[in-house]
Motif scaffolding. Structure first.
Motif, PDB file in Angstrom:
ATOM      1  N   SER A   1      11.509  49.298  26.041  1.00  0.00           N
ATOM      2  CA  SER A   1      12.886  49.203  26.532  1.00  0.00           C
ATOM      3  C   SER A   1      13.021  48.071  27.547  1.00  0.00           C
TER       4      SER A   1
ATOM      5  N   LEU B   1      11.374  45.316  27.725  1.00  0.00           N
ATOM      6  CA  LEU B   1      11.411  44.048  26.982  1.00  0.00           C
ATOM      7  C   LEU B   1      12.778  43.870  26.335  1.00  0.00           C
ATOM      8  N   GLY B   2      13.275  44.930  25.734  1.00  0.00           N
ATOM      9  CA  GLY B   2      14.567  44.863  25.040  1.00  0.00           C
ATOM     10  C   GLY B   2      15.729  44.589  25.979  1.00  0.00           C
ATOM     11  N   PHE B   3      15.636  45.067  27.212  1.00  0.00           N
ATOM     12  CA  PHE B   3      16.743  44.907  28.156  1.00  0.00           C
ATOM     13  C   PHE B   3      16.428  43.847  29.203  1.00  0.00           C
ATOM     14  N   ASN B   4      15.524  42.926  28.799  1.00  0.00           N
ATOM     15  CA  ASN B   4      15.308  41.671  29.515  1.00  0.00           C
ATOM     16  C   ASN B   4      14.817  41.823  30.951  1.00  0.00           C
TER      17      ASN B   4
ATOM     18  N   HIS C   1      19.637  49.634  30.157  1.00  0.00           N
ATOM     19  CA  HIS C   1      20.667  49.230  29.196  1.00  0.00           C
ATOM     20  C   HIS C   1      22.002  49.003  29.890  1.00  0.00           C
TER      21      HIS C   1
ATOM     22  N   TYR D   1      22.040  45.735  31.572  1.00  0.00           N
ATOM     23  CA  TYR D   1      21.872  44.664  30.581  1.00  0.00           C
ATOM     24  C   TYR D   1      23.164  44.405  29.813  1.00  0.00           C
TER      25      TYR D   1
ATOM     26  N   VAL E   1      22.751  49.148  19.473  1.00  0.00           N
ATOM     27  CA  VAL E   1      22.578  49.032  20.917  1.00  0.00           C
ATOM     28  C   VAL E   1      22.131  47.602  21.202  1.00  0.00           C
ATOM     29  N   GLU E   2      22.903  46.900  22.029  1.00  0.00           N
ATOM     30  CA  GLU E   2      22.590  45.505  22.358  1.00  0.00           C
ATOM     31  C   GLU E   2      21.202  45.403  22.973  1.00  0.00           C
ATOM     32  N   MET E   3      20.422  44.434  22.526  1.00  0.00           N
ATOM     33  CA  MET E   3      19.116  44.197  23.153  1.00  0.00           C
ATOM     34  C   MET E   3      18.639  42.791  22.833  1.00  0.00           C
ATOM     35  N   GLU E   4      17.582  42.362  23.503  1.00  0.00           N
ATOM     36  CA  GLU E   4      16.996  41.049  23.281  1.00  0.00           C
ATOM     37  C   GLU E   4      16.343  40.980  21.901  1.00  0.00           C
ATOM     38  N   LYS E   5      16.430  39.797  21.291  1.00  0.00           N
ATOM     39  CA  LYS E   5      15.834  39.633  19.963  1.00  0.00           C
ATOM     40  C   LYS E   5      14.312  39.745  19.970  1.00  0.00           C
ATOM     41  N   LYS E   6      13.689  39.480  21.128  1.00  0.00           N
ATOM     42  CA  LYS E   6      12.221  39.524  21.162  1.00  0.00           C
ATOM     43  C   LYS E   6      11.660  40.934  20.930  1.00  0.00           C
ATOM     44  N   LEU E   7      12.529  41.945  21.033  1.00  0.00           N
ATOM     45  CA  LEU E   7      12.096  43.309  20.696  1.00  0.00           C
ATOM     46  C   LEU E   7      12.561  43.632  19.281  1.00  0.00           C
TER      47      LEU E   7
ATOM     48  N   LEU F   1      14.392  49.497  19.276  1.00  0.00           N
ATOM     49  CA  LEU F   1      14.206  50.496  20.319  1.00  0.00           C
ATOM     50  C   LEU F   1      13.643  51.763  19.702  1.00  0.00           C
TER      51      LEU F   1
ATOM     52  N   ILE G   1      15.345  56.774  22.431  1.00  0.00           N
ATOM     53  CA  ILE G   1      15.986  55.950  23.453  1.00  0.00           C
ATOM     54  C   ILE G   1      17.365  55.495  22.964  1.00  0.00           C
TER      55      ILE G   1
ATOM     56  N   ILE H   1      20.912  56.562  24.681  1.00  0.00           N
ATOM     57  CA  ILE H   1      21.796  55.553  25.279  1.00  0.00           C
ATOM     58  C   ILE H   1      23.206  55.703  24.707  1.00  0.00           C
TER      59      ILE H   1
END
Lengths: 242, 242
Positions: free
Chosen positions: A117, A119-122, A237, A240, B217-223, B226, B230, B234
């Motif tokens: 999480s 990593l995903g939420f920077n 989240h 983010y 769920v918005e998140m970074e592309k590097k992941l 989720l 989780i 959310i």
């Protein structure tokens, strides 16, 4: 290519010892299992043990071994025929804006999920307290699904770390069901540190006292508490998302 | 008070069989371990096995047994001296406004955590697909920390359930990284159904096709993704919070 065929080989015995934290710390090395994790761990790889030459990875030492050796070193019941030997992560705490602090987290699954999480939420950095589960614990690595190799993660005293963060002008938020402010009343900021606490006991009082504010995640009273991985991920989240 | 001292007693043997789903389904009964869960399960209790008379629970049959019997029936390594025998939950799907649908979830920890979150975020009903892990699996019950006894939960075909929900005027939202709309673009409503999918494969295409909209769920592309527990939590928190 170097070849080892005996499980009693001295090098294999030395690698086997990396299953304990004490020996990992002494050697500053740890093992990862299977194609996916070895690939994700590439930048930390020191050597790779493979059963088939076609699995060789360029840029590191490859050692041909037997499936029996893989089974001895693997932490899974039905291992894939590849194991990576990795260097410990470097301790970098420069240039961080969003930091996740984990106080005495014990469940490897929770820590692994929180790494994903984060990593995903920077988030820029994860700090595990000295009394938390080991970063290099195979269950933590597996639960992170490789995310552990894509984010800075260190082990450090949380109170010390809070002082460093405050000097950098970063606000530190604890989590607590008492005396907290509801998450949705927080302004969405880009620079913060979040402290999550032990599965049973929450964040230590001494640490909460050092925090600028406390957050709680709104929920029905009929539930005693949220899982710490869930609560932490909801908070990350929130900050983010736009 | 009835007393049983032999692990070969026919009643104990019958209870032992409740460790398999087949026998649970046939008898419509399941076991719970330890003081906390037995207390939470009170409304479903048929009988209680105890080692000490002082642990007797009023309103149900109490049977005095040995610690050896407890160990045989328990699913934990160091059991507390109490085991409850419970009736299956009733199937009620009336008067529901917020429903969580779980399509082929396999990890008991994920399902247990989602049950906790669903209770915390005021969902009315959880529907597990027929191909998901069993509701009465001891790991699911333990991971839910007793929340499973405070929320309606049934097992049913998800497509069938979606039809029923649509007839009730409830919008159904799938979760998908493709073709979805960002969570924070959704209006916060009080009446909805959310479909979460299998840990590796997500929600089945045939089910997604029946959904009114898809959420991501918005998140970074590097992941890559989720954890499903989780992501689901959310989303439920988002619609729950003001």
């Amino acid at each position: 290519m170097k070849k080892i065929e005996s499980i009693n080989n001295e090098h294999i015995k030395a690698l086997y010892k990396l299953k304990t934290k004490k020996n990992r710390d002494e050697n500053q090395m740890f093992l990862v299992d299977g194609y996916h994790l070895v690939k994700e761990a590439q930048q930390y790889l020191k050597e790779v043990l493979i059963v088939d030459e076609k699995d060789a990875i360029s840029g590191v030492e490859n050692i041909l071994v037997t499936m029996e050796i893989i089974k001895k070193l693997s932490s899974t019941e039905t291992p894939q025929p590849i194991i990576g030997v990795c260097h410990y992560f470097k301790e970098e705490i420069e240039a961080v804006n969003r930091v996740l602090l984990l106080d005495n987290l014990q469940d490897p699954g929770n820590v692994g999920t929180l790494i994903r999480s984060a990593l995903g939420f920077n988030m820029d950095l994860i700090v595990l307290s000295n009394d938390s589960v080991d970063i290099y614990n195979d269950k933590v690595i597996r639960a992170s699904q490789g995310a552990i190799f894509k984010i800075k993660i260190i082990r450090k005293d949380i109170c010390e770390m809070i002082e460093i963060l405050k000097d950098k002008g970063i606000k530190v938020w604890g989590t607590s069901l008492k005396n907290g402010k509801a998450l949705n009343d927080f302004e969405k900021v880009n620079k913060y540190a979040l402290v999550l606490g032990n599965e049973g006991n929450g964040v230590k009082e001494a640490i909460l006292n050092k925090c600028d504010k406390c957050i709680f995640v709104e929920m029905e009273k009929k539930l005693e508490s949220l899982n710490v991985g869930i609560a932490g991920s909801i908070i990350m989240h929130y900050f983010y998302s736009k």
